[in-house]
Design an enzyme around this catalytic site. Structure first.
Site, PDB file in Angstrom:
ATOM      1  N   GLY A   1      24.226 -16.986  59.057  1.00 38.82           N
ATOM      2  CA  GLY A   1      23.221 -17.579  59.920  1.00 38.82           C
ATOM      3  C   GLY A   1      23.641 -17.488  61.376  1.00 38.82           C
TER       4      GLY A   1
ATOM      5  N   VAL B   1      24.589 -19.004  65.254  1.00 35.36           N
ATOM      6  CA  VAL B   1      25.364 -20.087  65.844  1.00 35.36           C
ATOM      7  C   VAL B   1      24.793 -20.413  67.220  1.00 35.36           C
ATOM      8  CG1 VAL B   1      27.661 -20.864  66.476  1.00 35.36           C
ATOM      9  CG2 VAL B   1      27.389 -19.177  64.689  1.00 35.36           C
TER      10      VAL B   1
ATOM     11  N   ASP C   1      35.295 -12.947  55.190  1.00 34.26           N
ATOM     12  CA  ASP C   1      34.667 -12.295  56.347  1.00 34.26           C
ATOM     13  C   ASP C   1      35.533 -12.461  57.589  1.00 34.26           C
ATOM     14  OD1 ASP C   1      32.853 -10.777  57.695  1.00 34.26           O
ATOM     15  OD2 ASP C   1      31.372 -12.373  57.949  1.00 34.26           O
TER      16      ASP C   1
END
Ligand SMILES: *[C@@H]1O[C@H](CO)[C@@H](O)[C@H](O)[C@H]1NC(C)=O
Ligand SMILES: *[C@@H]1O[C@H](CO)[C@@H](O)[C@H](O)[C@H]1NC(C)=O
Ligand SMILES: *[C@@H]1O[C@H](CO)[C@@H](O)[C@H](O)[C@H]1NC(C)=O
Ligand SMILES: *[C@@H]1O[C@H](CO)[C@@H](O)[C@H](O)[C@H]1NC(C)=O
Ligand SMILES: *[C@@H]1O[C@H](CO)[C@@H](O)[C@H](O)[C@H]1NC(C)=O
Ligand SMILES: *[C@@H]1O[C@H](CO)[C@@H](O)[C@H](O)[C@H]1NC(C)=O
Ligand SMILES: *[C@@H]1O[C@H](CO)[C@@H](O)[C@H](O)[C@H]1NC(C)=O
Ligand SMILES: *[C@@H]1O[C@H](CO)[C@@H](O)[C@H](O)[C@H]1NC(C)=O
Ligand SMILES: *[C@@H]1O[C@H](CO)[C@@H](O)[C@H](O)[C@H]1NC(C)=O
Length: 831
Positions: free
Chosen positions: A526, A528, A639
């Protein structure tokens, strides 16, 4: 005919068994040639000639029988190898066991037992414990055993310590190297002066100390916090003083040439050794890390910070604030310590200070111990010496308290002598605490009554407008803790509390309704946003919404767990917010943004000199190690990349986005996922191709990051037109040609040492090796980075530099989904 075959078979079997029976002994007239082996009766161990590592020299050694890879536990002729395969192991006329070369007349190794003891008749037998013993044929007594001459391995039932009758010391010495079993520079010993402790020495100086061995109610030894089943026996009598560890698990402690002591356990199903524990593990494990009277790691959030024990102050405050505590602490100025009303302050959960010069008296109680210590003006601290049945026994220290460290959940209590002023301060604090308890309880009762009445009188209304205050839900127990200051403080002195939940409107207002102006970037799950709270606090908000398929309760629980992970190399989670479809995570805001905005920016990269880069690499490694093994959750990041490493105002690195994969888990099971999340260029081959992730796939990503830090260049990222021209391929090529200095970022001028740069490059290459099992663990990486004298293995060819690593899928997938370099991609495999 049938019966005859059967009986023949039985006869054969009998003969065979008989033969095997005697395979464990070597009798007086037998010789063991190079190529022959003795095998212990239960087929646990074998003895014979072998060559270690890549050496061609021959040694007589003992190893585990039947393991796929030979694991040597003992070596006879450590310093005198045989040059070829002409060696034999046999008996001398006097009964000594010897190794000879080429039928030479002079033995190159001998068991050296006096002839009178031997009397010319002995038998050698290899036992299932791994012990080679010489038995006297008549008396049947053991007159020599290999367990008395340990090399680098401690096996169950083997002793460390001292044989008082002969003066023989039992201790481990490391090998010189993997290829040379001659005694190296490290040793591991059981020390009995003062009070019993286990020590690792490196170049004769203490390197790691296990802490005094103090019995606990369940027989555990706090200095060895392994929770597997073993018995520890300590003997201190006229014949010996010794330490022995026994277990039925196949296990061994090995002292590595670097000074690292590892505890391995054999995994039968997986047919491999697993490293169960190792020391030193943390910075605080290094001997006297914080100097005399210092205490290492007392500050929970930072495992390597030094503080002073009560009544002491930094010897050299300048060094101290530069995070160099090795100078230690001295008595506070003006403290009067002899019969001037002084007393003791209790410090909990410690590895007690070095007891080499401590006094012990087992017949005293803890109370009597206090009196004894108080009477003696030179006594600086005391503690109990045995906790198996309550606290009893008395340990007293005189002079400096050395090598004390704090644990979060184990250890002992130490009572430190302080002067009257410190004592008064301490008392005042505890009465304050008591008063606070009384006050709080009354306040709470009033509050409870008040809110009850409020609830009865008014319907609860929600103020939907304008109320942008931070809404914190705290449970009463944490409220108490916070009031009383009982909870640990983090590195900035903030108290740790339960995770606060934020109001959606508050967060929306703080981020100007998630406006694109406030968007800091997009990450794995998503976007930030930067936000500013009413009180001016800056926050970073991650909006997960569409990605999380979890229920709200489950999500909350996960976030609570993740938020408990506290490490100075992890971004701090301040709270979360859940409302209908919206799931938000609120983090501390770091003004300097992420590492990639420095590293790959032509003007800003020069701000990162070598020292800074090393600090960043080391910090990230420590943060990742914490996630992998020191936290209770064992988080695989999945990640890790330059844009997920944030830098604070001092350019200190903090890993972000950890635990997101865990929070957002949808259809995936541990270890294998259909949904590959990650970033091309940082993804390990087994993860990118087969969706298999593990701590080793994180190590791969770390390796890429490390090489990027050194070179100041991006790895291929995604969508690279020619994957074979990736950074890794380039580095590997130059490494092979011995020109790895060519790749070091030129913008650093000459602030780096070529040796360190080359070393870090090698570590980076070790991390990106194609096979996950070849890659080191993060703890090994941290160890290799932190110890410049450890010899590094040679890296094998990395992944993604020849065509076999690529298949059509990944090419087309990357063509399909990638647009921007370094952005996280999601590949949903079709079935
Ligand atoms: C060993 O050999 C010697 C002579 O070679 C012989 O006298 C002796 O009996 C032998 N001992 C054993 C135990 O076989
Ligand atoms: C063999 O050992 C030597 C000495 O440690 C080392 O220099 C060399 O690189 C090793 N060779 C291989 C192939 O591992
Ligand atoms: C074994 O080799 C070493 C070094 O090559 C040599 O010094 C030594 O004399 C040799 N020993 C024997 C018994 O040949
Ligand atoms: C050692 O000497 C014995 C007899 O002296 C002989 O039988 C044996 O073959 C020799 N071994 C080697 C390796 O030369
Ligand atoms: C050694 O042997 C001699 C005679 O063979 C015997 O008198 C003596 O007691 C033996 N010593 C031991 C320690 O067995
Ligand atoms: C000392 O302890 C060891 C091990 O338990 C035992 O073998 C030995 O006989 C003891 N010695 C004395 C003098 O009690
Ligand atoms: C520890 O000692 C007890 C009592 O002697 C024994 O029953 C148990 O099997 C031992 N455990 C191990 C792990 O050796
Ligand atoms: C740390 O401080 C000590 C003295 O307090 C000094 O000798 C040492 O060089 C310092 N180490 C570093 C890395 O600055
Ligand atoms: C232990 O303390 C008792 C009581 O003070 C004393 O009598 C005894 O001598 C002490 N033992 C040692 C070994 O100091």
């Amino acid at each position: 005919m049938n019966t005859r075959t059967v009986s023949l078979h039985i006869l054969f079997l009998f003969l065979l068994l008989h033969l095997i029976d005697s395979l464990d002994t070597l009798a007086l007239n037998d010789t063991l040639r190079d190529g022959d082996v003795l095998i212990s009766r239960g087929r646990k161990f074998a003895l014979g000639f072998f060559s270690p590592g890549n050496s061609s020299l021959r040694y007589v050694g003992i190893w585990y029988y039947g393991l796929p890879k030979r694991t040597v536990v003992w070596v006879a002729n450590r310093e005198n190898p045989v040059n070829d395969t002409s060696g034999v192991l046999a008996f001398e006329h006097d009964g000594n066991l010897v190794i000879r070369e080429n039928n030479g007349s002079f033995p190159i190794w001998s068991s050296i037992v006096s002839s009178t003891t031997l009397n010319g008749s002995t038998t050698a037998q290899l036992l299932d414990s791994g012990n080679l013993v010489l038995n006297h044929d008549l008396s049947k007594e053991v007159i020599w055993q290999s367990f008395d001459y340990p090399t680098d391995t401690l096996l169950p039932s083997m002793k460390l310590g001292l044989d008082r009758r002969t003066g023989l010391k039992w201790f481990l010495t490391s090998w010189k190297s993997e290829n040379d079993p001659a005694p190296g520079s490290c040793s591991y010993r059981f020390e009995s002066p003062g009070y019993r402790q286990l020590f690792t020495y490196k170049d004769r100086a203490p390197y790691y100390r296990g802490g005094p061995i103090i019995w606990k109610p369940h027989g555990s030894v706090p200095s060895m916090p392994d929770n597997f089943n073993y018995n520890v026996t300590i003997v201190n009598n006229a014949t010996e003083v010794s330490f022995m560890l026994d277990t039925w698990v196949v296990s061994r402690h090995v002292l590595h040439e670097s000074g690292l002591l590892s505890h391995f356990i054999w995994h039968d199903e997986e047919q491999r050794w697993s490293e169960f524990n190792y020391y030193p593990k943390e910075q605080c494990d290094y001997y006297s890390k914080c100097g005399p009277n210092g205490n290492c790691g007392a500050n929970n959030a930072d495992q390597s910070d030094c503080t002073c024990l009560p009544g002491f102050e930094p010897e050299s405050p300048g060094d101290w604030y530069l995070r160099n505590g090795s100078g230690g602490c001295k008595r506070k100025q003006g403290a009067s310590m002899c019969r001037r009303g002084e007393g003791f302050v209790k410090v909990t959960r410690l590895k007690l200070p070095d007891t080499s010069t401590a006094h012990v008296n087992m017949s005293l109680s803890l109370k009597e111990c206090e009196q004894e210590c108080l009477r003696d003006c030179s006594c600086t601290a005391y503690s109990s010496a045995d906790e198996s049945v309550g606290e009893h026994g008395c340990l007293k220290w005189h002079g400096n308290l050395v090598d004390t460290r704090a644990f979060s959940d184990l250890g002992q209590d130490l009572y430190v002598r302080v002067d009257a002023m410190d004592l008064a301060r301490q008392r005042k604090r505890s009465t304050l605490v008591k008063k606070a308890i009384v006050a709080t309880v009354s306040a709470l009762v009033l509050l409870l009554l008040g809110s009850l009445m409020y609830c009865l009188l008014f319907k609860r209304k929600r103020d939907r407008r304008g109320n942008n205050h931070l809404v914190r839900v705290t449970t009463s127990s944490t409220y108490f803790d916070e009031l009383l200051g009982l909870k640990d403080l983090d590195s900035k002195g903030r108290r740790k509390t339960d995770l606060p939940f934020f109001d959606f409107e508050t967060v929306a207002a703080a981020t100007r309704n998630f406006s694109s102006i406030n968007e800091l970037g997009q990450g794995g799950f998503g976007s930030v946003y930067k936000g500013v709270m009413d009180n001016g606090t800056e926050i970073a908000v991650k909006r997960l919404s569409k990605y999380s398929r979890q229920g709200n309760e489950e999500f909350k629980n996960e976030v609570r767990l993740i938020a408990k992970l506290q490490h100075r190399n992890l971004v701090k989670i301040l709270g979360c917010c859940i409302e209908e479809d919206e799931k938000l995570l609120i983090y501390e805001y770091l003004p300097n943004k992420s590492l990639d905005s420095f590293l790959f920016d032509e003007t800003k990269k020069s701000l990162l000199d070598w020292e800074k880069r090393f600090e960043i690499a080391y910090g990230v490694a420590r943060g990742l190690m914490y996630l992998h093994q020191d936290s209770t959750l064992r988080i695989i990041h999945r990640d890790l990349k330059a844009s997920n490493v944030l830098l604070d105002d001092a350019l200190y690195p903090k890993i972000s986005d950890f635990g997101i994969a865990r929070i957002c888990r949808g259809d995936q099971i541990e270890g294998k996922t259909k949904r590959v999340m990650g970033t091309y260029g940082y993804m390990a081959p087994e993860y990118a191709m087969q969706g298999r992730f593990s701590v080793k796939s994180d190590v791969y990503s770390y390796g890429v990051l490390l090489l990027e830090i050194i070179t100041g260049q991006r790895n291929s990222g995604c969508c690279h037109i020619n994957p074979f021209s990736s950074l890794i391929g380039h580095v590997w090529q130059l490494w092979k040609e011995g020109k790895c200095m060519d790749i070091v970022d030129k913008s650093m001028d000459k602030t780096y040492s070529e040796e360190m740069a080359s070393r870090c490059t090698q570590i980076g290459l070790l991390c990106v090796q194609r096979s996950a099992s070849d890659r080191p663990t993060m703890s090994t990486v941290v160890f290799m980075l932190g110890n410049a004298d450890v010899v590094l293995p040679s890296p094998k060819q990395p992944a993604f530099i020849d065509e076999s690593d690529y298949n059509g899928d990944i090419q087309s997938a990357s063509n399909r989904t990638c647009s921007v370099n370094g952005v996280t991609v999601t590949v949903v495999e079709a079935r």
